[in-house]
Design a protein around this motif. Sequence first.
Motif, PDB file in Angstrom:
ATOM      1  N   ALA A 247       0.831  -1.213   0.000  1.00 22.84           N
ATOM      2  CA  ALA A 247       0.000   0.000   0.000  1.00 22.84           C
ATOM      3  C   ALA A 247       0.861   1.256   0.000  1.00 22.84           C
ATOM      4  N   LEU A 248       1.991   1.216   0.712  1.00 28.87           N
ATOM      5  CA  LEU A 248       2.889   2.373   0.751  1.00 28.87           C
ATOM      6  C   LEU A 248       3.594   2.559  -0.582  1.00 28.87           C
ATOM      7  N   LEU A 249       3.982   1.443  -1.227  1.00 28.02           N
ATOM      8  CA  LEU A 249       4.605   1.537  -2.548  1.00 28.02           C
ATOM      9  C   LEU A 249       3.635   2.136  -3.561  1.00 28.02           C
ATOM     10  N   THR A 250       2.385   1.691  -3.505  1.00 31.33           N
ATOM     11  CA  THR A 250       1.368   2.214  -4.423  1.00 31.33           C
ATOM     12  C   THR A 250       1.136   3.696  -4.194  1.00 31.33           C
ATOM     13  N   ALA A 251       1.077   4.092  -2.905  1.00 36.09           N
ATOM     14  CA  ALA A 251       0.855   5.512  -2.589  1.00 36.09           C
ATOM     15  C   ALA A 251       1.993   6.373  -3.117  1.00 36.09           C
ATOM     16  N   MET A 252       3.238   5.896  -2.984  1.00 34.84           N
ATOM     17  CA  MET A 252       4.372   6.668  -3.494  1.00 34.84           C
ATOM     18  C   MET A 252       4.359   6.722  -5.016  1.00 34.84           C
ATOM     19  N   ALA A 253       3.998   5.605  -5.662  1.00 34.66           N
ATOM     20  CA  ALA A 253       3.943   5.596  -7.127  1.00 34.66           C
ATOM     21  C   ALA A 253       2.924   6.604  -7.632  1.00 34.66           C
ATOM     22  N   GLU A 254       1.757   6.660  -6.984  1.00 35.94           N
ATOM     23  CA  GLU A 254       0.721   7.612  -7.389  1.00 35.94           C
ATOM     24  C   GLU A 254       1.158   9.045  -7.116  1.00 35.94           C
ATOM     25  N   GLU A 255       1.788   9.265  -5.957  1.00 36.14           N
ATOM     26  CA  GLU A 255       2.257  10.610  -5.621  1.00 36.14           C
ATOM     27  C   GLU A 255       3.349  11.055  -6.590  1.00 36.14           C
ATOM     28  N   ALA A 256       4.248  10.132  -6.950  1.00 39.57           N
ATOM     29  CA  ALA A 256       5.327  10.463  -7.884  1.00 39.57           C
ATOM     30  C   ALA A 256       4.758  10.872  -9.240  1.00 39.57           C
ATOM     31  N   GLU A 257       3.759  10.140  -9.710  1.00 40.31           N
ATOM     32  CA  GLU A 257       3.158  10.463 -11.010  1.00 40.31           C
ATOM     33  C   GLU A 257       2.569  11.871 -11.002  1.00 40.31           C
ATOM     34  N   LYS A 258       1.863  12.205  -9.922  1.00 36.97           N
ATOM     35  CA  LYS A 258       1.266  13.535  -9.818  1.00 36.97           C
ATOM     36  C   LYS A 258       2.344  14.614  -9.672  1.00 36.97           C
ATOM     37  N   ALA A 259       3.379  14.322  -8.881  1.00 39.14           N
ATOM     38  CA  ALA A 259       4.428  15.316  -8.650  1.00 39.14           C
ATOM     39  C   ALA A 259       5.195  15.612  -9.935  1.00 39.14           C
TER      40      ALA A 259
END
Length: 438
Positions: A247-259
């Motif tokens: 879940a943490l990996l997914t959250a970072m992947a989504e945040e990275a895409e937006k950033a």
Amino acid sequence: MLDHLITHDDNLRMVPTDRNELAAAVGHLQEELRALPEGSDTARARVLTRWIGIAQLCLGHHDEARTSLRQSLELAVTIGNSRAVVATGLNLGDAHRYAGDVRGADALYRSALITARYHHPELMDFALQHTGKHLMECGDPAGARAHLQEALRLRIAKGDAELVKSTQAALERVELLISQADASATGHAVPGQWSRQWTAWLQSRITTRTPSRWAQDFPTVRYAVAGLTAHQRVHPCHLRDQSFPSALLTAMAEEAEKAVAADGYLHNGKWNAATLDAVSLFVGQVDLADVVSRSSGLAVEPPHTAVYIAYEEGQRLDFHLDEFGFGEANLILCLKHERPAELPRASTTVFLTADSYLECDLAAGDCIVFDGALTPHGRTPLSAGESVTLVCFGFRAREQDSRTVTHLPPVPSGRAALGRPESAPAPRCATLCGHAGN
């Protein structure tokens, strides 16, 4: 309010552009402050006392500056304006620094850093900038450089040219101080110059663009690279079995895409973006320092910096060395690697060692631990339909001795001494593998 009357001197301290005009402006602000009915407009009083304090600081009235800025800070706390607490705390830190109160300044800068990190990340670049200048004046140029490099990264992401220019000026000052202190002792270029010179030399002789040429090109660099390998604090290690929370990996992947989409900036042919809440949550729940220490044998502190990195079709990263300020150990964590099923060759992270290329095909959840300052590394080109998203963390060694590298191998000056003797074996390519701690 008074920005147009303030500039910086050669030591990067604030000074008036016109002393008389600034003194007159302070008088007007003091009159306005006195005219406020007591307790009638706390917010305005906070602003006025802050600017009066800043101006007095520029004029060299350190005691008066500290009194005004302390009053402004107290007002900010009273009205619950935590953003102003950070900004005014940094100004008050400057007032103590300019007056020679190192301990008082240090406490204020550290407090502002903590508050900014957890409550106002948009102010982190300012907190890092002021703290970096403080460390520079305290005789800690390595710490100053690390803070200022992080400030520069954040300011590039913001896209504010004036802020970027200000941080670059501070970094140049730090590099000059390091050069003056170290050049005579080492006889070599200072670390920042050394890293850039090595990178230029490597990229003039070898590239990640065409892996088919590696066997042909490697002999021209292998003996020089061996000198780097001998100084490594951490040898490259590919970790596949860390079981990081999905879940943490997914959250970072989504945040990275937006950033990257919102604030990403091109750096060395790839996209970089500042990390945000998802990375903070990950670092709070996962002991990355333990991961690095167990896999490398080097005891490190928790990560002091991080950055998102994204590659898209056609992008690559040529062989290079990181600057020493990023830390003694790096950890690259793959958040996403998308590729067509029929792709014959995927993009890889690649390292140069004394006798081979080490390729690492990262899948989501995989990570690599290595010494970026002394290990040439890069990424091969991405094919059609391929994309890679990573987060890179920087770690400092716990022991000061491990943070200092002496007798750095000089940048090669020619090719003659670097050619492979006829008796030397041909280079090999290997896939970096293995598991830490077993």
